[in-house]
Design a protein around this motif. Structure first.
Motif, PDB file in Angstrom:
ATOM      1  N   SER A  81       0.838  -1.212   0.081  1.00  8.71           N
ATOM      2  CA  SER A  81      -0.023   0.025  -0.198  1.00  8.71           C
ATOM      3  C   SER A  81       0.807   1.277   0.014  1.00  8.71           C
ATOM      4  O   SER A  81       2.132   1.261   0.422  1.00  8.71           O
ATOM      5  CB  SER A  81      -0.946   0.057   1.347  1.00  8.71           C
ATOM      6  N   ARG A  82       0.324   2.352  -0.254  1.00  7.60           N
ATOM      7  CA  ARG A  82       0.819   3.613  -0.386  1.00  7.60           C
ATOM      8  C   ARG A  82      -0.010   4.593   0.542  1.00  7.60           C
ATOM      9  O   ARG A  82      -1.257   4.299   0.703  1.00  7.60           O
ATOM     10  CB  ARG A  82       0.626   4.149  -1.637  1.00  7.60           C
ATOM     11  N   VAL A  83       0.805   5.441   1.172  1.00  8.08           N
ATOM     12  CA  VAL A  83      -0.003   6.419   2.030  1.00  8.08           C
ATOM     13  C   VAL A  83       0.263   7.882   1.493  1.00  8.08           C
ATOM     14  O   VAL A  83       1.560   8.118   0.864  1.00  8.08           O
ATOM     15  CB  VAL A  83       0.756   6.486   3.574  1.00  8.08           C
ATOM     16  N   LYS A  84      -0.793   8.175   1.541  1.00 10.45           N
ATOM     17  CA  LYS A  84      -0.705   9.893   1.014  1.00 10.45           C
ATOM     18  C   LYS A  84      -1.184  10.832   1.990  1.00 10.45           C
ATOM     19  O   LYS A  84      -2.081  10.609   2.837  1.00 10.45           O
ATOM     20  CB  LYS A  84      -1.575  10.019  -0.241  1.00 10.45           C
ATOM     21  N   VAL A  85      -0.431  11.758   2.364  1.00  7.16           N
ATOM     22  CA  VAL A  85      -0.718  12.757   3.348  1.00  7.16           C
ATOM     23  C   VAL A  85      -1.103  14.403   2.526  1.00  7.16           C
ATOM     24  O   VAL A  85      -0.283  14.660   1.820  1.00  7.16           O
ATOM     25  CB  VAL A  85       0.507  13.114   4.301  1.00  7.16           C
ATOM     26  N   PHE A  86      -2.532  14.866   2.518  1.00  5.44           N
ATOM     27  CA  PHE A  86      -2.586  16.101   2.042  1.00  5.44           C
ATOM     28  C   PHE A  86      -2.057  17.159   3.185  1.00  5.44           C
ATOM     29  O   PHE A  86      -2.620  17.469   4.112  1.00  5.44           O
ATOM     30  CB  PHE A  86      -4.123  16.272   2.013  1.00  5.44           C
ATOM     31  N   ASP A  89       7.133   1.368   2.999  1.00  7.33           N
ATOM     32  CA  ASP A  89       7.176  -0.100   2.838  1.00  7.33           C
ATOM     33  C   ASP A  89       6.785  -0.947   3.943  1.00  7.33           C
ATOM     34  O   ASP A  89       6.321  -2.099   3.825  1.00  7.33           O
ATOM     35  CB  ASP A  89       8.637  -0.606   2.372  1.00  7.33           C
ATOM     36  N   GLU A  90       6.578  -0.140   5.174  1.00  8.47           N
ATOM     37  CA  GLU A  90       6.338  -1.040   6.505  1.00  8.47           C
ATOM     38  C   GLU A  90       4.855  -1.085   6.485  1.00  8.47           C
ATOM     39  O   GLU A  90       4.368  -1.903   7.418  1.00  8.47           O
ATOM     40  CB  GLU A  90       6.853  -0.492   7.475  1.00  8.47           C
ATOM     41  N   CYS A  91       4.050  -0.194   5.685  1.00  7.51           N
ATOM     42  CA  CYS A  91       2.700  -0.122   5.974  1.00  7.51           C
ATOM     43  C   CYS A  91       1.862  -1.444   5.552  1.00  7.51           C
ATOM     44  O   CYS A  91       2.044  -2.136   4.820  1.00  7.51           O
ATOM     45  CB  CYS A  91       2.302   0.818   5.009  1.00  7.51           C
ATOM     46  N   ILE A  92       0.980  -1.976   6.628  1.00  2.14           N
ATOM     47  CA  ILE A  92       0.292  -3.018   6.657  1.00  2.14           C
ATOM     48  C   ILE A  92      -1.081  -2.769   6.312  1.00  2.14           C
ATOM     49  O   ILE A  92      -2.146  -3.733   6.593  1.00  2.14           O
ATOM     50  CB  ILE A  92       0.243  -3.716   7.952  1.00  2.14           C
ATOM     51  N   ASN A  93      -1.638  -1.549   6.044  1.00  6.42           N
ATOM     52  CA  ASN A  93      -2.822  -1.200   5.660  1.00  6.42           C
ATOM     53  C   ASN A  93      -3.891  -1.535   6.568  1.00  6.42           C
ATOM     54  O   ASN A  93      -4.945  -1.994   6.522  1.00  6.42           O
ATOM     55  CB  ASN A  93      -3.313  -1.859   4.345  1.00  6.42           C
ATOM     56  N   CYS A  94      -3.576  -1.197   7.983  1.00 13.16           N
ATOM     57  CA  CYS A  94      -4.285  -1.428   9.068  1.00 13.16           C
ATOM     58  C   CYS A  94      -5.509  -0.480   9.177  1.00 13.16           C
ATOM     59  O   CYS A  94      -6.535  -0.478   9.486  1.00 13.16           O
ATOM     60  CB  CYS A  94      -3.850  -1.177  10.524  1.00 13.16           C
ATOM     61  N   GLY A  95      -5.483   0.806   8.499  1.00 10.35           N
ATOM     62  CA  GLY A  95      -6.251   1.550   8.480  1.00 10.35           C
ATOM     63  C   GLY A  95      -6.447   2.676   9.517  1.00 10.35           C
ATOM     64  O   GLY A  95      -7.553   3.530   9.633  1.00 10.35           O
ATOM     65  N   PHE A  96      -5.719   2.321  10.575  1.00 12.68           N
ATOM     66  CA  PHE A  96      -5.783   3.502  11.715  1.00 12.68           C
ATOM     67  C   PHE A  96      -5.616   4.673  11.455  1.00 12.68           C
ATOM     68  O   PHE A  96      -6.510   5.562  11.845  1.00 12.68           O
ATOM     69  CB  PHE A  96      -4.808   3.107  12.888  1.00 12.68           C
ATOM     70  N   CYS A  97      -4.521   5.164  10.696  1.00 10.31           N
ATOM     71  CA  CYS A  97      -4.409   6.549  10.370  1.00 10.31           C
ATOM     72  C   CYS A  97      -5.563   7.156   9.708  1.00 10.31           C
ATOM     73  O   CYS A  97      -6.003   8.504   9.929  1.00 10.31           O
ATOM     74  CB  CYS A  97      -3.166   6.937   9.857  1.00 10.31           C
ATOM     75  N   GLU A  98      -6.128   6.399   8.952  1.00 18.29           N
ATOM     76  CA  GLU A  98      -7.086   7.028   7.826  1.00 18.29           C
ATOM     77  C   GLU A  98      -8.356   7.322   8.815  1.00 18.29           C
ATOM     78  O   GLU A  98      -8.881   8.200   8.604  1.00 18.29           O
ATOM     79  CB  GLU A  98      -7.440   5.997   6.798  1.00 18.29           C
ATOM     80  N   ILE A  99      -8.914   6.414   9.615  1.00 16.89           N
ATOM     81  CA  ILE A  99     -10.328   6.662  10.007  1.00 16.89           C
ATOM     82  C   ILE A  99     -10.009   7.481  11.564  1.00 16.89           C
ATOM     83  O   ILE A  99     -10.801   7.794  12.044  1.00 16.89           O
ATOM     84  CB  ILE A  99     -10.924   5.419  10.513  1.00 16.89           C
ATOM     85  N   HIS A 100      -8.705   7.662  11.973  1.00 11.54           N
ATOM     86  CA  HIS A 100      -8.556   8.531  13.105  1.00 11.54           C
ATOM     87  C   HIS A 100      -7.828   9.851  12.844  1.00 11.54           C
ATOM     88  O   HIS A 100      -7.597  10.517  13.727  1.00 11.54           O
ATOM     89  CB  HIS A 100      -7.509   7.538  14.106  1.00 11.54           C
ATOM     90  N   CYS A 101      -7.896  10.022  11.643  1.00  4.68           N
ATOM     91  CA  CYS A 101      -7.508  11.627  11.252  1.00  4.68           C
ATOM     92  C   CYS A 101      -8.473  12.585  11.485  1.00  4.68           C
ATOM     93  O   CYS A 101      -9.423  12.442  10.835  1.00  4.68           O
ATOM     94  CB  CYS A 101      -6.680  11.684   9.903  1.00  4.68           C
ATOM     95  N   PRO A 102      -8.138  13.485  12.425  1.00  7.70           N
ATOM     96  CA  PRO A 102      -9.408  14.500  12.565  1.00  7.70           C
ATOM     97  C   PRO A 102      -9.688  15.427  11.334  1.00  7.70           C
ATOM     98  O   PRO A 102     -10.593  15.715  11.149  1.00  7.70           O
ATOM     99  CB  PRO A 102      -8.959  15.119  13.901  1.00  7.70           C
ATOM    100  N   ASP A 103      -8.727  15.247  10.518  1.00  9.19           N
ATOM    101  CA  ASP A 103      -8.784  16.201   9.476  1.00  9.19           C
ATOM    102  C   ASP A 103      -9.102  15.631   8.318  1.00  9.19           C
ATOM    103  O   ASP A 103      -8.805  16.483   7.105  1.00  9.19           O
ATOM    104  CB  ASP A 103      -7.483  17.200   9.378  1.00  9.19           C
ATOM    105  N   PHE A 104      -9.259  14.648   8.353  1.00  2.88           N
ATOM    106  CA  PHE A 104      -9.429  13.575   6.798  1.00  2.88           C
ATOM    107  C   PHE A 104      -8.074  13.993   6.005  1.00  2.88           C
ATOM    108  O   PHE A 104      -8.289  14.225   4.642  1.00  2.88           O
ATOM    109  CB  PHE A 104     -10.566  13.990   5.994  1.00  2.88           C
ATOM    110  N   ALA A 105      -6.821  13.855   6.401  1.00  5.80           N
ATOM    111  CA  ALA A 105      -5.770  14.310   5.527  1.00  5.80           C
ATOM    112  C   ALA A 105      -4.916  13.261   5.152  1.00  5.80           C
ATOM    113  O   ALA A 105      -3.836  13.249   4.430  1.00  5.80           O
ATOM    114  CB  ALA A 105      -4.691  15.430   6.461  1.00  5.80           C
ATOM    115  N   ILE A 106      -5.486  11.964   5.424  1.00  3.83           N
ATOM    116  CA  ILE A 106      -4.429  10.859   5.118  1.00  3.83           C
ATOM    117  C   ILE A 106      -5.215   9.704   4.511  1.00  3.83           C
ATOM    118  O   ILE A 106      -6.484   9.714   4.565  1.00  3.83           O
ATOM    119  CB  ILE A 106      -3.930   9.899   6.337  1.00  3.83           C
ATOM    120  N   MET A 107      -4.607   9.251   3.167  1.00  2.00           N
ATOM    121  CA  MET A 107      -5.269   8.250   2.454  1.00  2.00           C
ATOM    122  C   MET A 107      -4.153   7.063   2.334  1.00  2.00           C
ATOM    123  O   MET A 107      -3.036   7.308   2.069  1.00  2.00           O
ATOM    124  CB  MET A 107      -5.553   8.905   1.093  1.00  2.00           C
ATOM    125  N   VAL A 108      -4.887   5.880   2.464  1.00  2.00           N
ATOM    126  CA  VAL A 108      -4.034   4.722   2.328  1.00  2.00           C
ATOM    127  C   VAL A 108      -4.745   3.967   1.043  1.00  2.00           C
ATOM    128  O   VAL A 108      -5.788   3.459   1.104  1.00  2.00           O
ATOM    129  CB  VAL A 108      -3.849   3.758   3.433  1.00  2.00           C
TER     130      VAL A 108
END
Lengths: 98, 276
Positions: A8-13, A46-65
Motif C-alpha cells: 500500500s501507499r500512504v498519502k498525506v494532504f 514499505d512497512e505499511c500493513i494497511n491497518c487503516g488506523f491513521c485513515e479513520i483516526h485522522c481528525p482532518d481527513f488528511a491521510i489516504m491509504v
C-alpha cells in the motif's frame, strides 16, 4: 483489512494536516513521523500493513491509504464504495476491540 | 480501507473553509468522519438525514457536512429535533451536543427526550470541560481534576451521562471513545436504526483546555490515556473496585424494544380518524 507489507501507499494532504501527530504516535509500522515544524512525513512506506488506523483516526481527513498498483484515487465516486452490511460492521468492530 | 477518505470528502461542503475549525488533534473531527461513514454504510440519502446541533465546539460539526443541518440555540437542540421528527417521521434526525449543551443547560431536555422515547439519536461528545468558553469545569468534569474554575481540583461529583439516560428510559444507550473509531461507526448506525431514543456518549478529549491542566502534555498523551483506560463492559465488571475507578466502561449499556413516540402518534391519529 490488514494486508502484507509493501502493498500500500500512504498519502498525506499537507494543506489539511494540522500536525497533531496521532497518526505517527499510533502507527504500528512506524510509517509516519512528525518533524519539528509539525509536518507529517511518510518515512517507511514499505512497512505499511494497511491497518487503516491513521485513515479513520485522522481528525482532518488528511491521510489516504490505497493499494500500491492503483493510481491515487482522488476522484472516486460514492457508488464505488459499496455499503457494508450489518455483519461486516460487526466484524470490523470485533476486530478493533482486540 | 482505501476509499474511506475520498468517501468523506464527497459528503463535505467544500465551500466552507478547510481544514476545519477544531484544534489540532481534537476528537470532534474523528466523530465527524465516523458519522459520515456510518450514514454512508446505512445507505441513507443525504436528504433523509437531519443534523441538529447546539452551541459549543460540537455545534460546528454540522456546518461542514452536506446534509439538512440546523444550528440551534444553546441546550435546545433536542427540542428542535423533537419538532422535526414529529412533523416528518420519515427523516433520520441526529442531534450533536457537547456535554455542557446536553447536560448543563439542556439537561432537562435530555431526560425528557429519553423519557418520551422520541425516535431521534443524540450524540453527546463528552470532553469533560467547557472547551469553547475557556476551560471552566462542567458537570462532567471528573472529581479532583483541574480546570480554570477549579484550580485546586474539582470538588463536585460528575454526571455519568450513560447512566442518567438509561435510568430515564432511553431505548439505546452506548458509550465509546474516539480511539475506537470502528466501534463508534457501528454504534452510531445501530443507534440511528434502533426505534426510540438512542444516545451514544463519545469521549472526545479536549487537550487544549482539559489536557494541559491535567498533566497531558500533548493530544497524543490524552489519546493514549483513552486507549489505556477504556475497557469493554464485560471486562469492566470483573475488575476490582479500585481499578474500576480509573477505568472507563465502554460498550452498549441498554438496548430494549420499544415503540417510538412518533409511531404512537401516527397510530393514534389513524385510530381517531377511523382509518383502521
Amino acid at each position: 483489512m490488514a494486508s502484507k507489507r509493501g502493498e500500500s501507499r500512504v498519502k498525506v494532504f499537507r494543506d489539511w494536516c494540522k500536525g497533531c501527530g496521532i497518526c505517527a504516535a499510533f502507527c504500528p509500522g512506524k510509517v509516519l513521523s512528525v518533524d519539528k515544524q509539525g509536518n507529517v512525513r511518510v518515512d517507511h512506506e514499505d512497512e505499511c500493513i494497511n491497518c487503516g488506523f491513521c485513515e479513520i483516526h485522522c481528525p482532518d481527513f488528511a491521510i489516504m491509504v490505497y493499494p500500491r498498483e492503483e493510481r491515487p484515487p482522488f476522484e472516486a465516486n460514492i457508488e464505488d464504495v459499496a455499503p457494508a452490511t450489518r455483519e461486516e460492521l460487526h466484524k470490523t468492530r470485533n476486530s478493533n476491540s482486540k | 480501507m482505501a476509499k474511506v477518505t475520498q468517501l468523506i470528502h464527497k459528503y463535505l461542503r467544500h465551500s466552507k473553509r478547510f481544514p476545519h475549525v477544531f484544534c489540532p488533534g481534537c476528537g470532534h473531527g474523528i466523530v465527524l468522519g465516523s458519522l459520515v461513514r456510518s450514514i454512508h454504510y446505512m445507505g441513507l440519502a443525504k436528504d433523509d438525514v437531519v443534523l441538529v446541533a447546539g452551541i459549543g465546539c460540537s455545534g460546528r460539526i454540522p456546518v461542514y457536512v452536506d446534509f439538512n443541518t440546523i444550528h440551534t440555540t444553546h441546550g435546545r437542540a433536542l427540542t428542535f429535533a423533537t419538532g422535526i421528527k414529529l412533523a416528518n417521521p420519515r427523516l433520520k434526525v441526529i442531534v450533536i451536543m457537547g456535554d455542557g449543551d446536553a447536560l448543563s443547560i439542556g439537561g432537562n431536555h435530555l431526560i425528557h427526550a429519553a423519557r418520551r422515547n422520541i425516535g431521534v439519536t443524540a450524540l453527546v461528545l463528552n470532553n469533560h470541560i467547557y472547551g469553547m468558553t475557556g476551560g471552566q469545569s462542567s458537570c462532567t468534569t471528573p472529581t479532583g481534576s483541574f480546570s480554570t474554575t477549579s484550580p485546586f481540583g474539582q470538588l463536585e461529583d460528575e454526571f455519568d451521562i450513560s447512566r442518567v439516560t438509561k435510568v430515564c428510559g432511553a431505548s439505546f444507550v452506548a458509550r465509546t471513545t474516539v480511539m475506537q473509531a470502528a466501534a463508534m461507526d457501528s454504534m452510531i448506525s445501530e443507534a440511528v436504526m434502533h426505534p426510540g431514543f438512542g444516545m451514544v456518549e463519545i469521549l472526545s478529549p479536549c487537550h487544549t483546555q482539559y489536557g494541559r491542566k491535567n498533566n497531558f502534555k500533548t493530544c497524543v498523551d490524552m489519546y493514549k490515556w483513552l486507549q489505556k483506560s477504556s475497557t469493554p463492559m464485560e471486562k469492566y465488571r470483573e475488575l476490582p473496585p479500585e481499578k474500576q475507578e480509573k477505568a472507563i466502561a465502554t460498550g452498549i449499556f441498554e438496548k430494549k424494544d420499544c415503540t417510538g413516540l412518533e409511531e404512537k402518534y401516527a397510530r393514534m391519529r389513524k385510530s381517531l380518524r377511523g382509518e383502521n
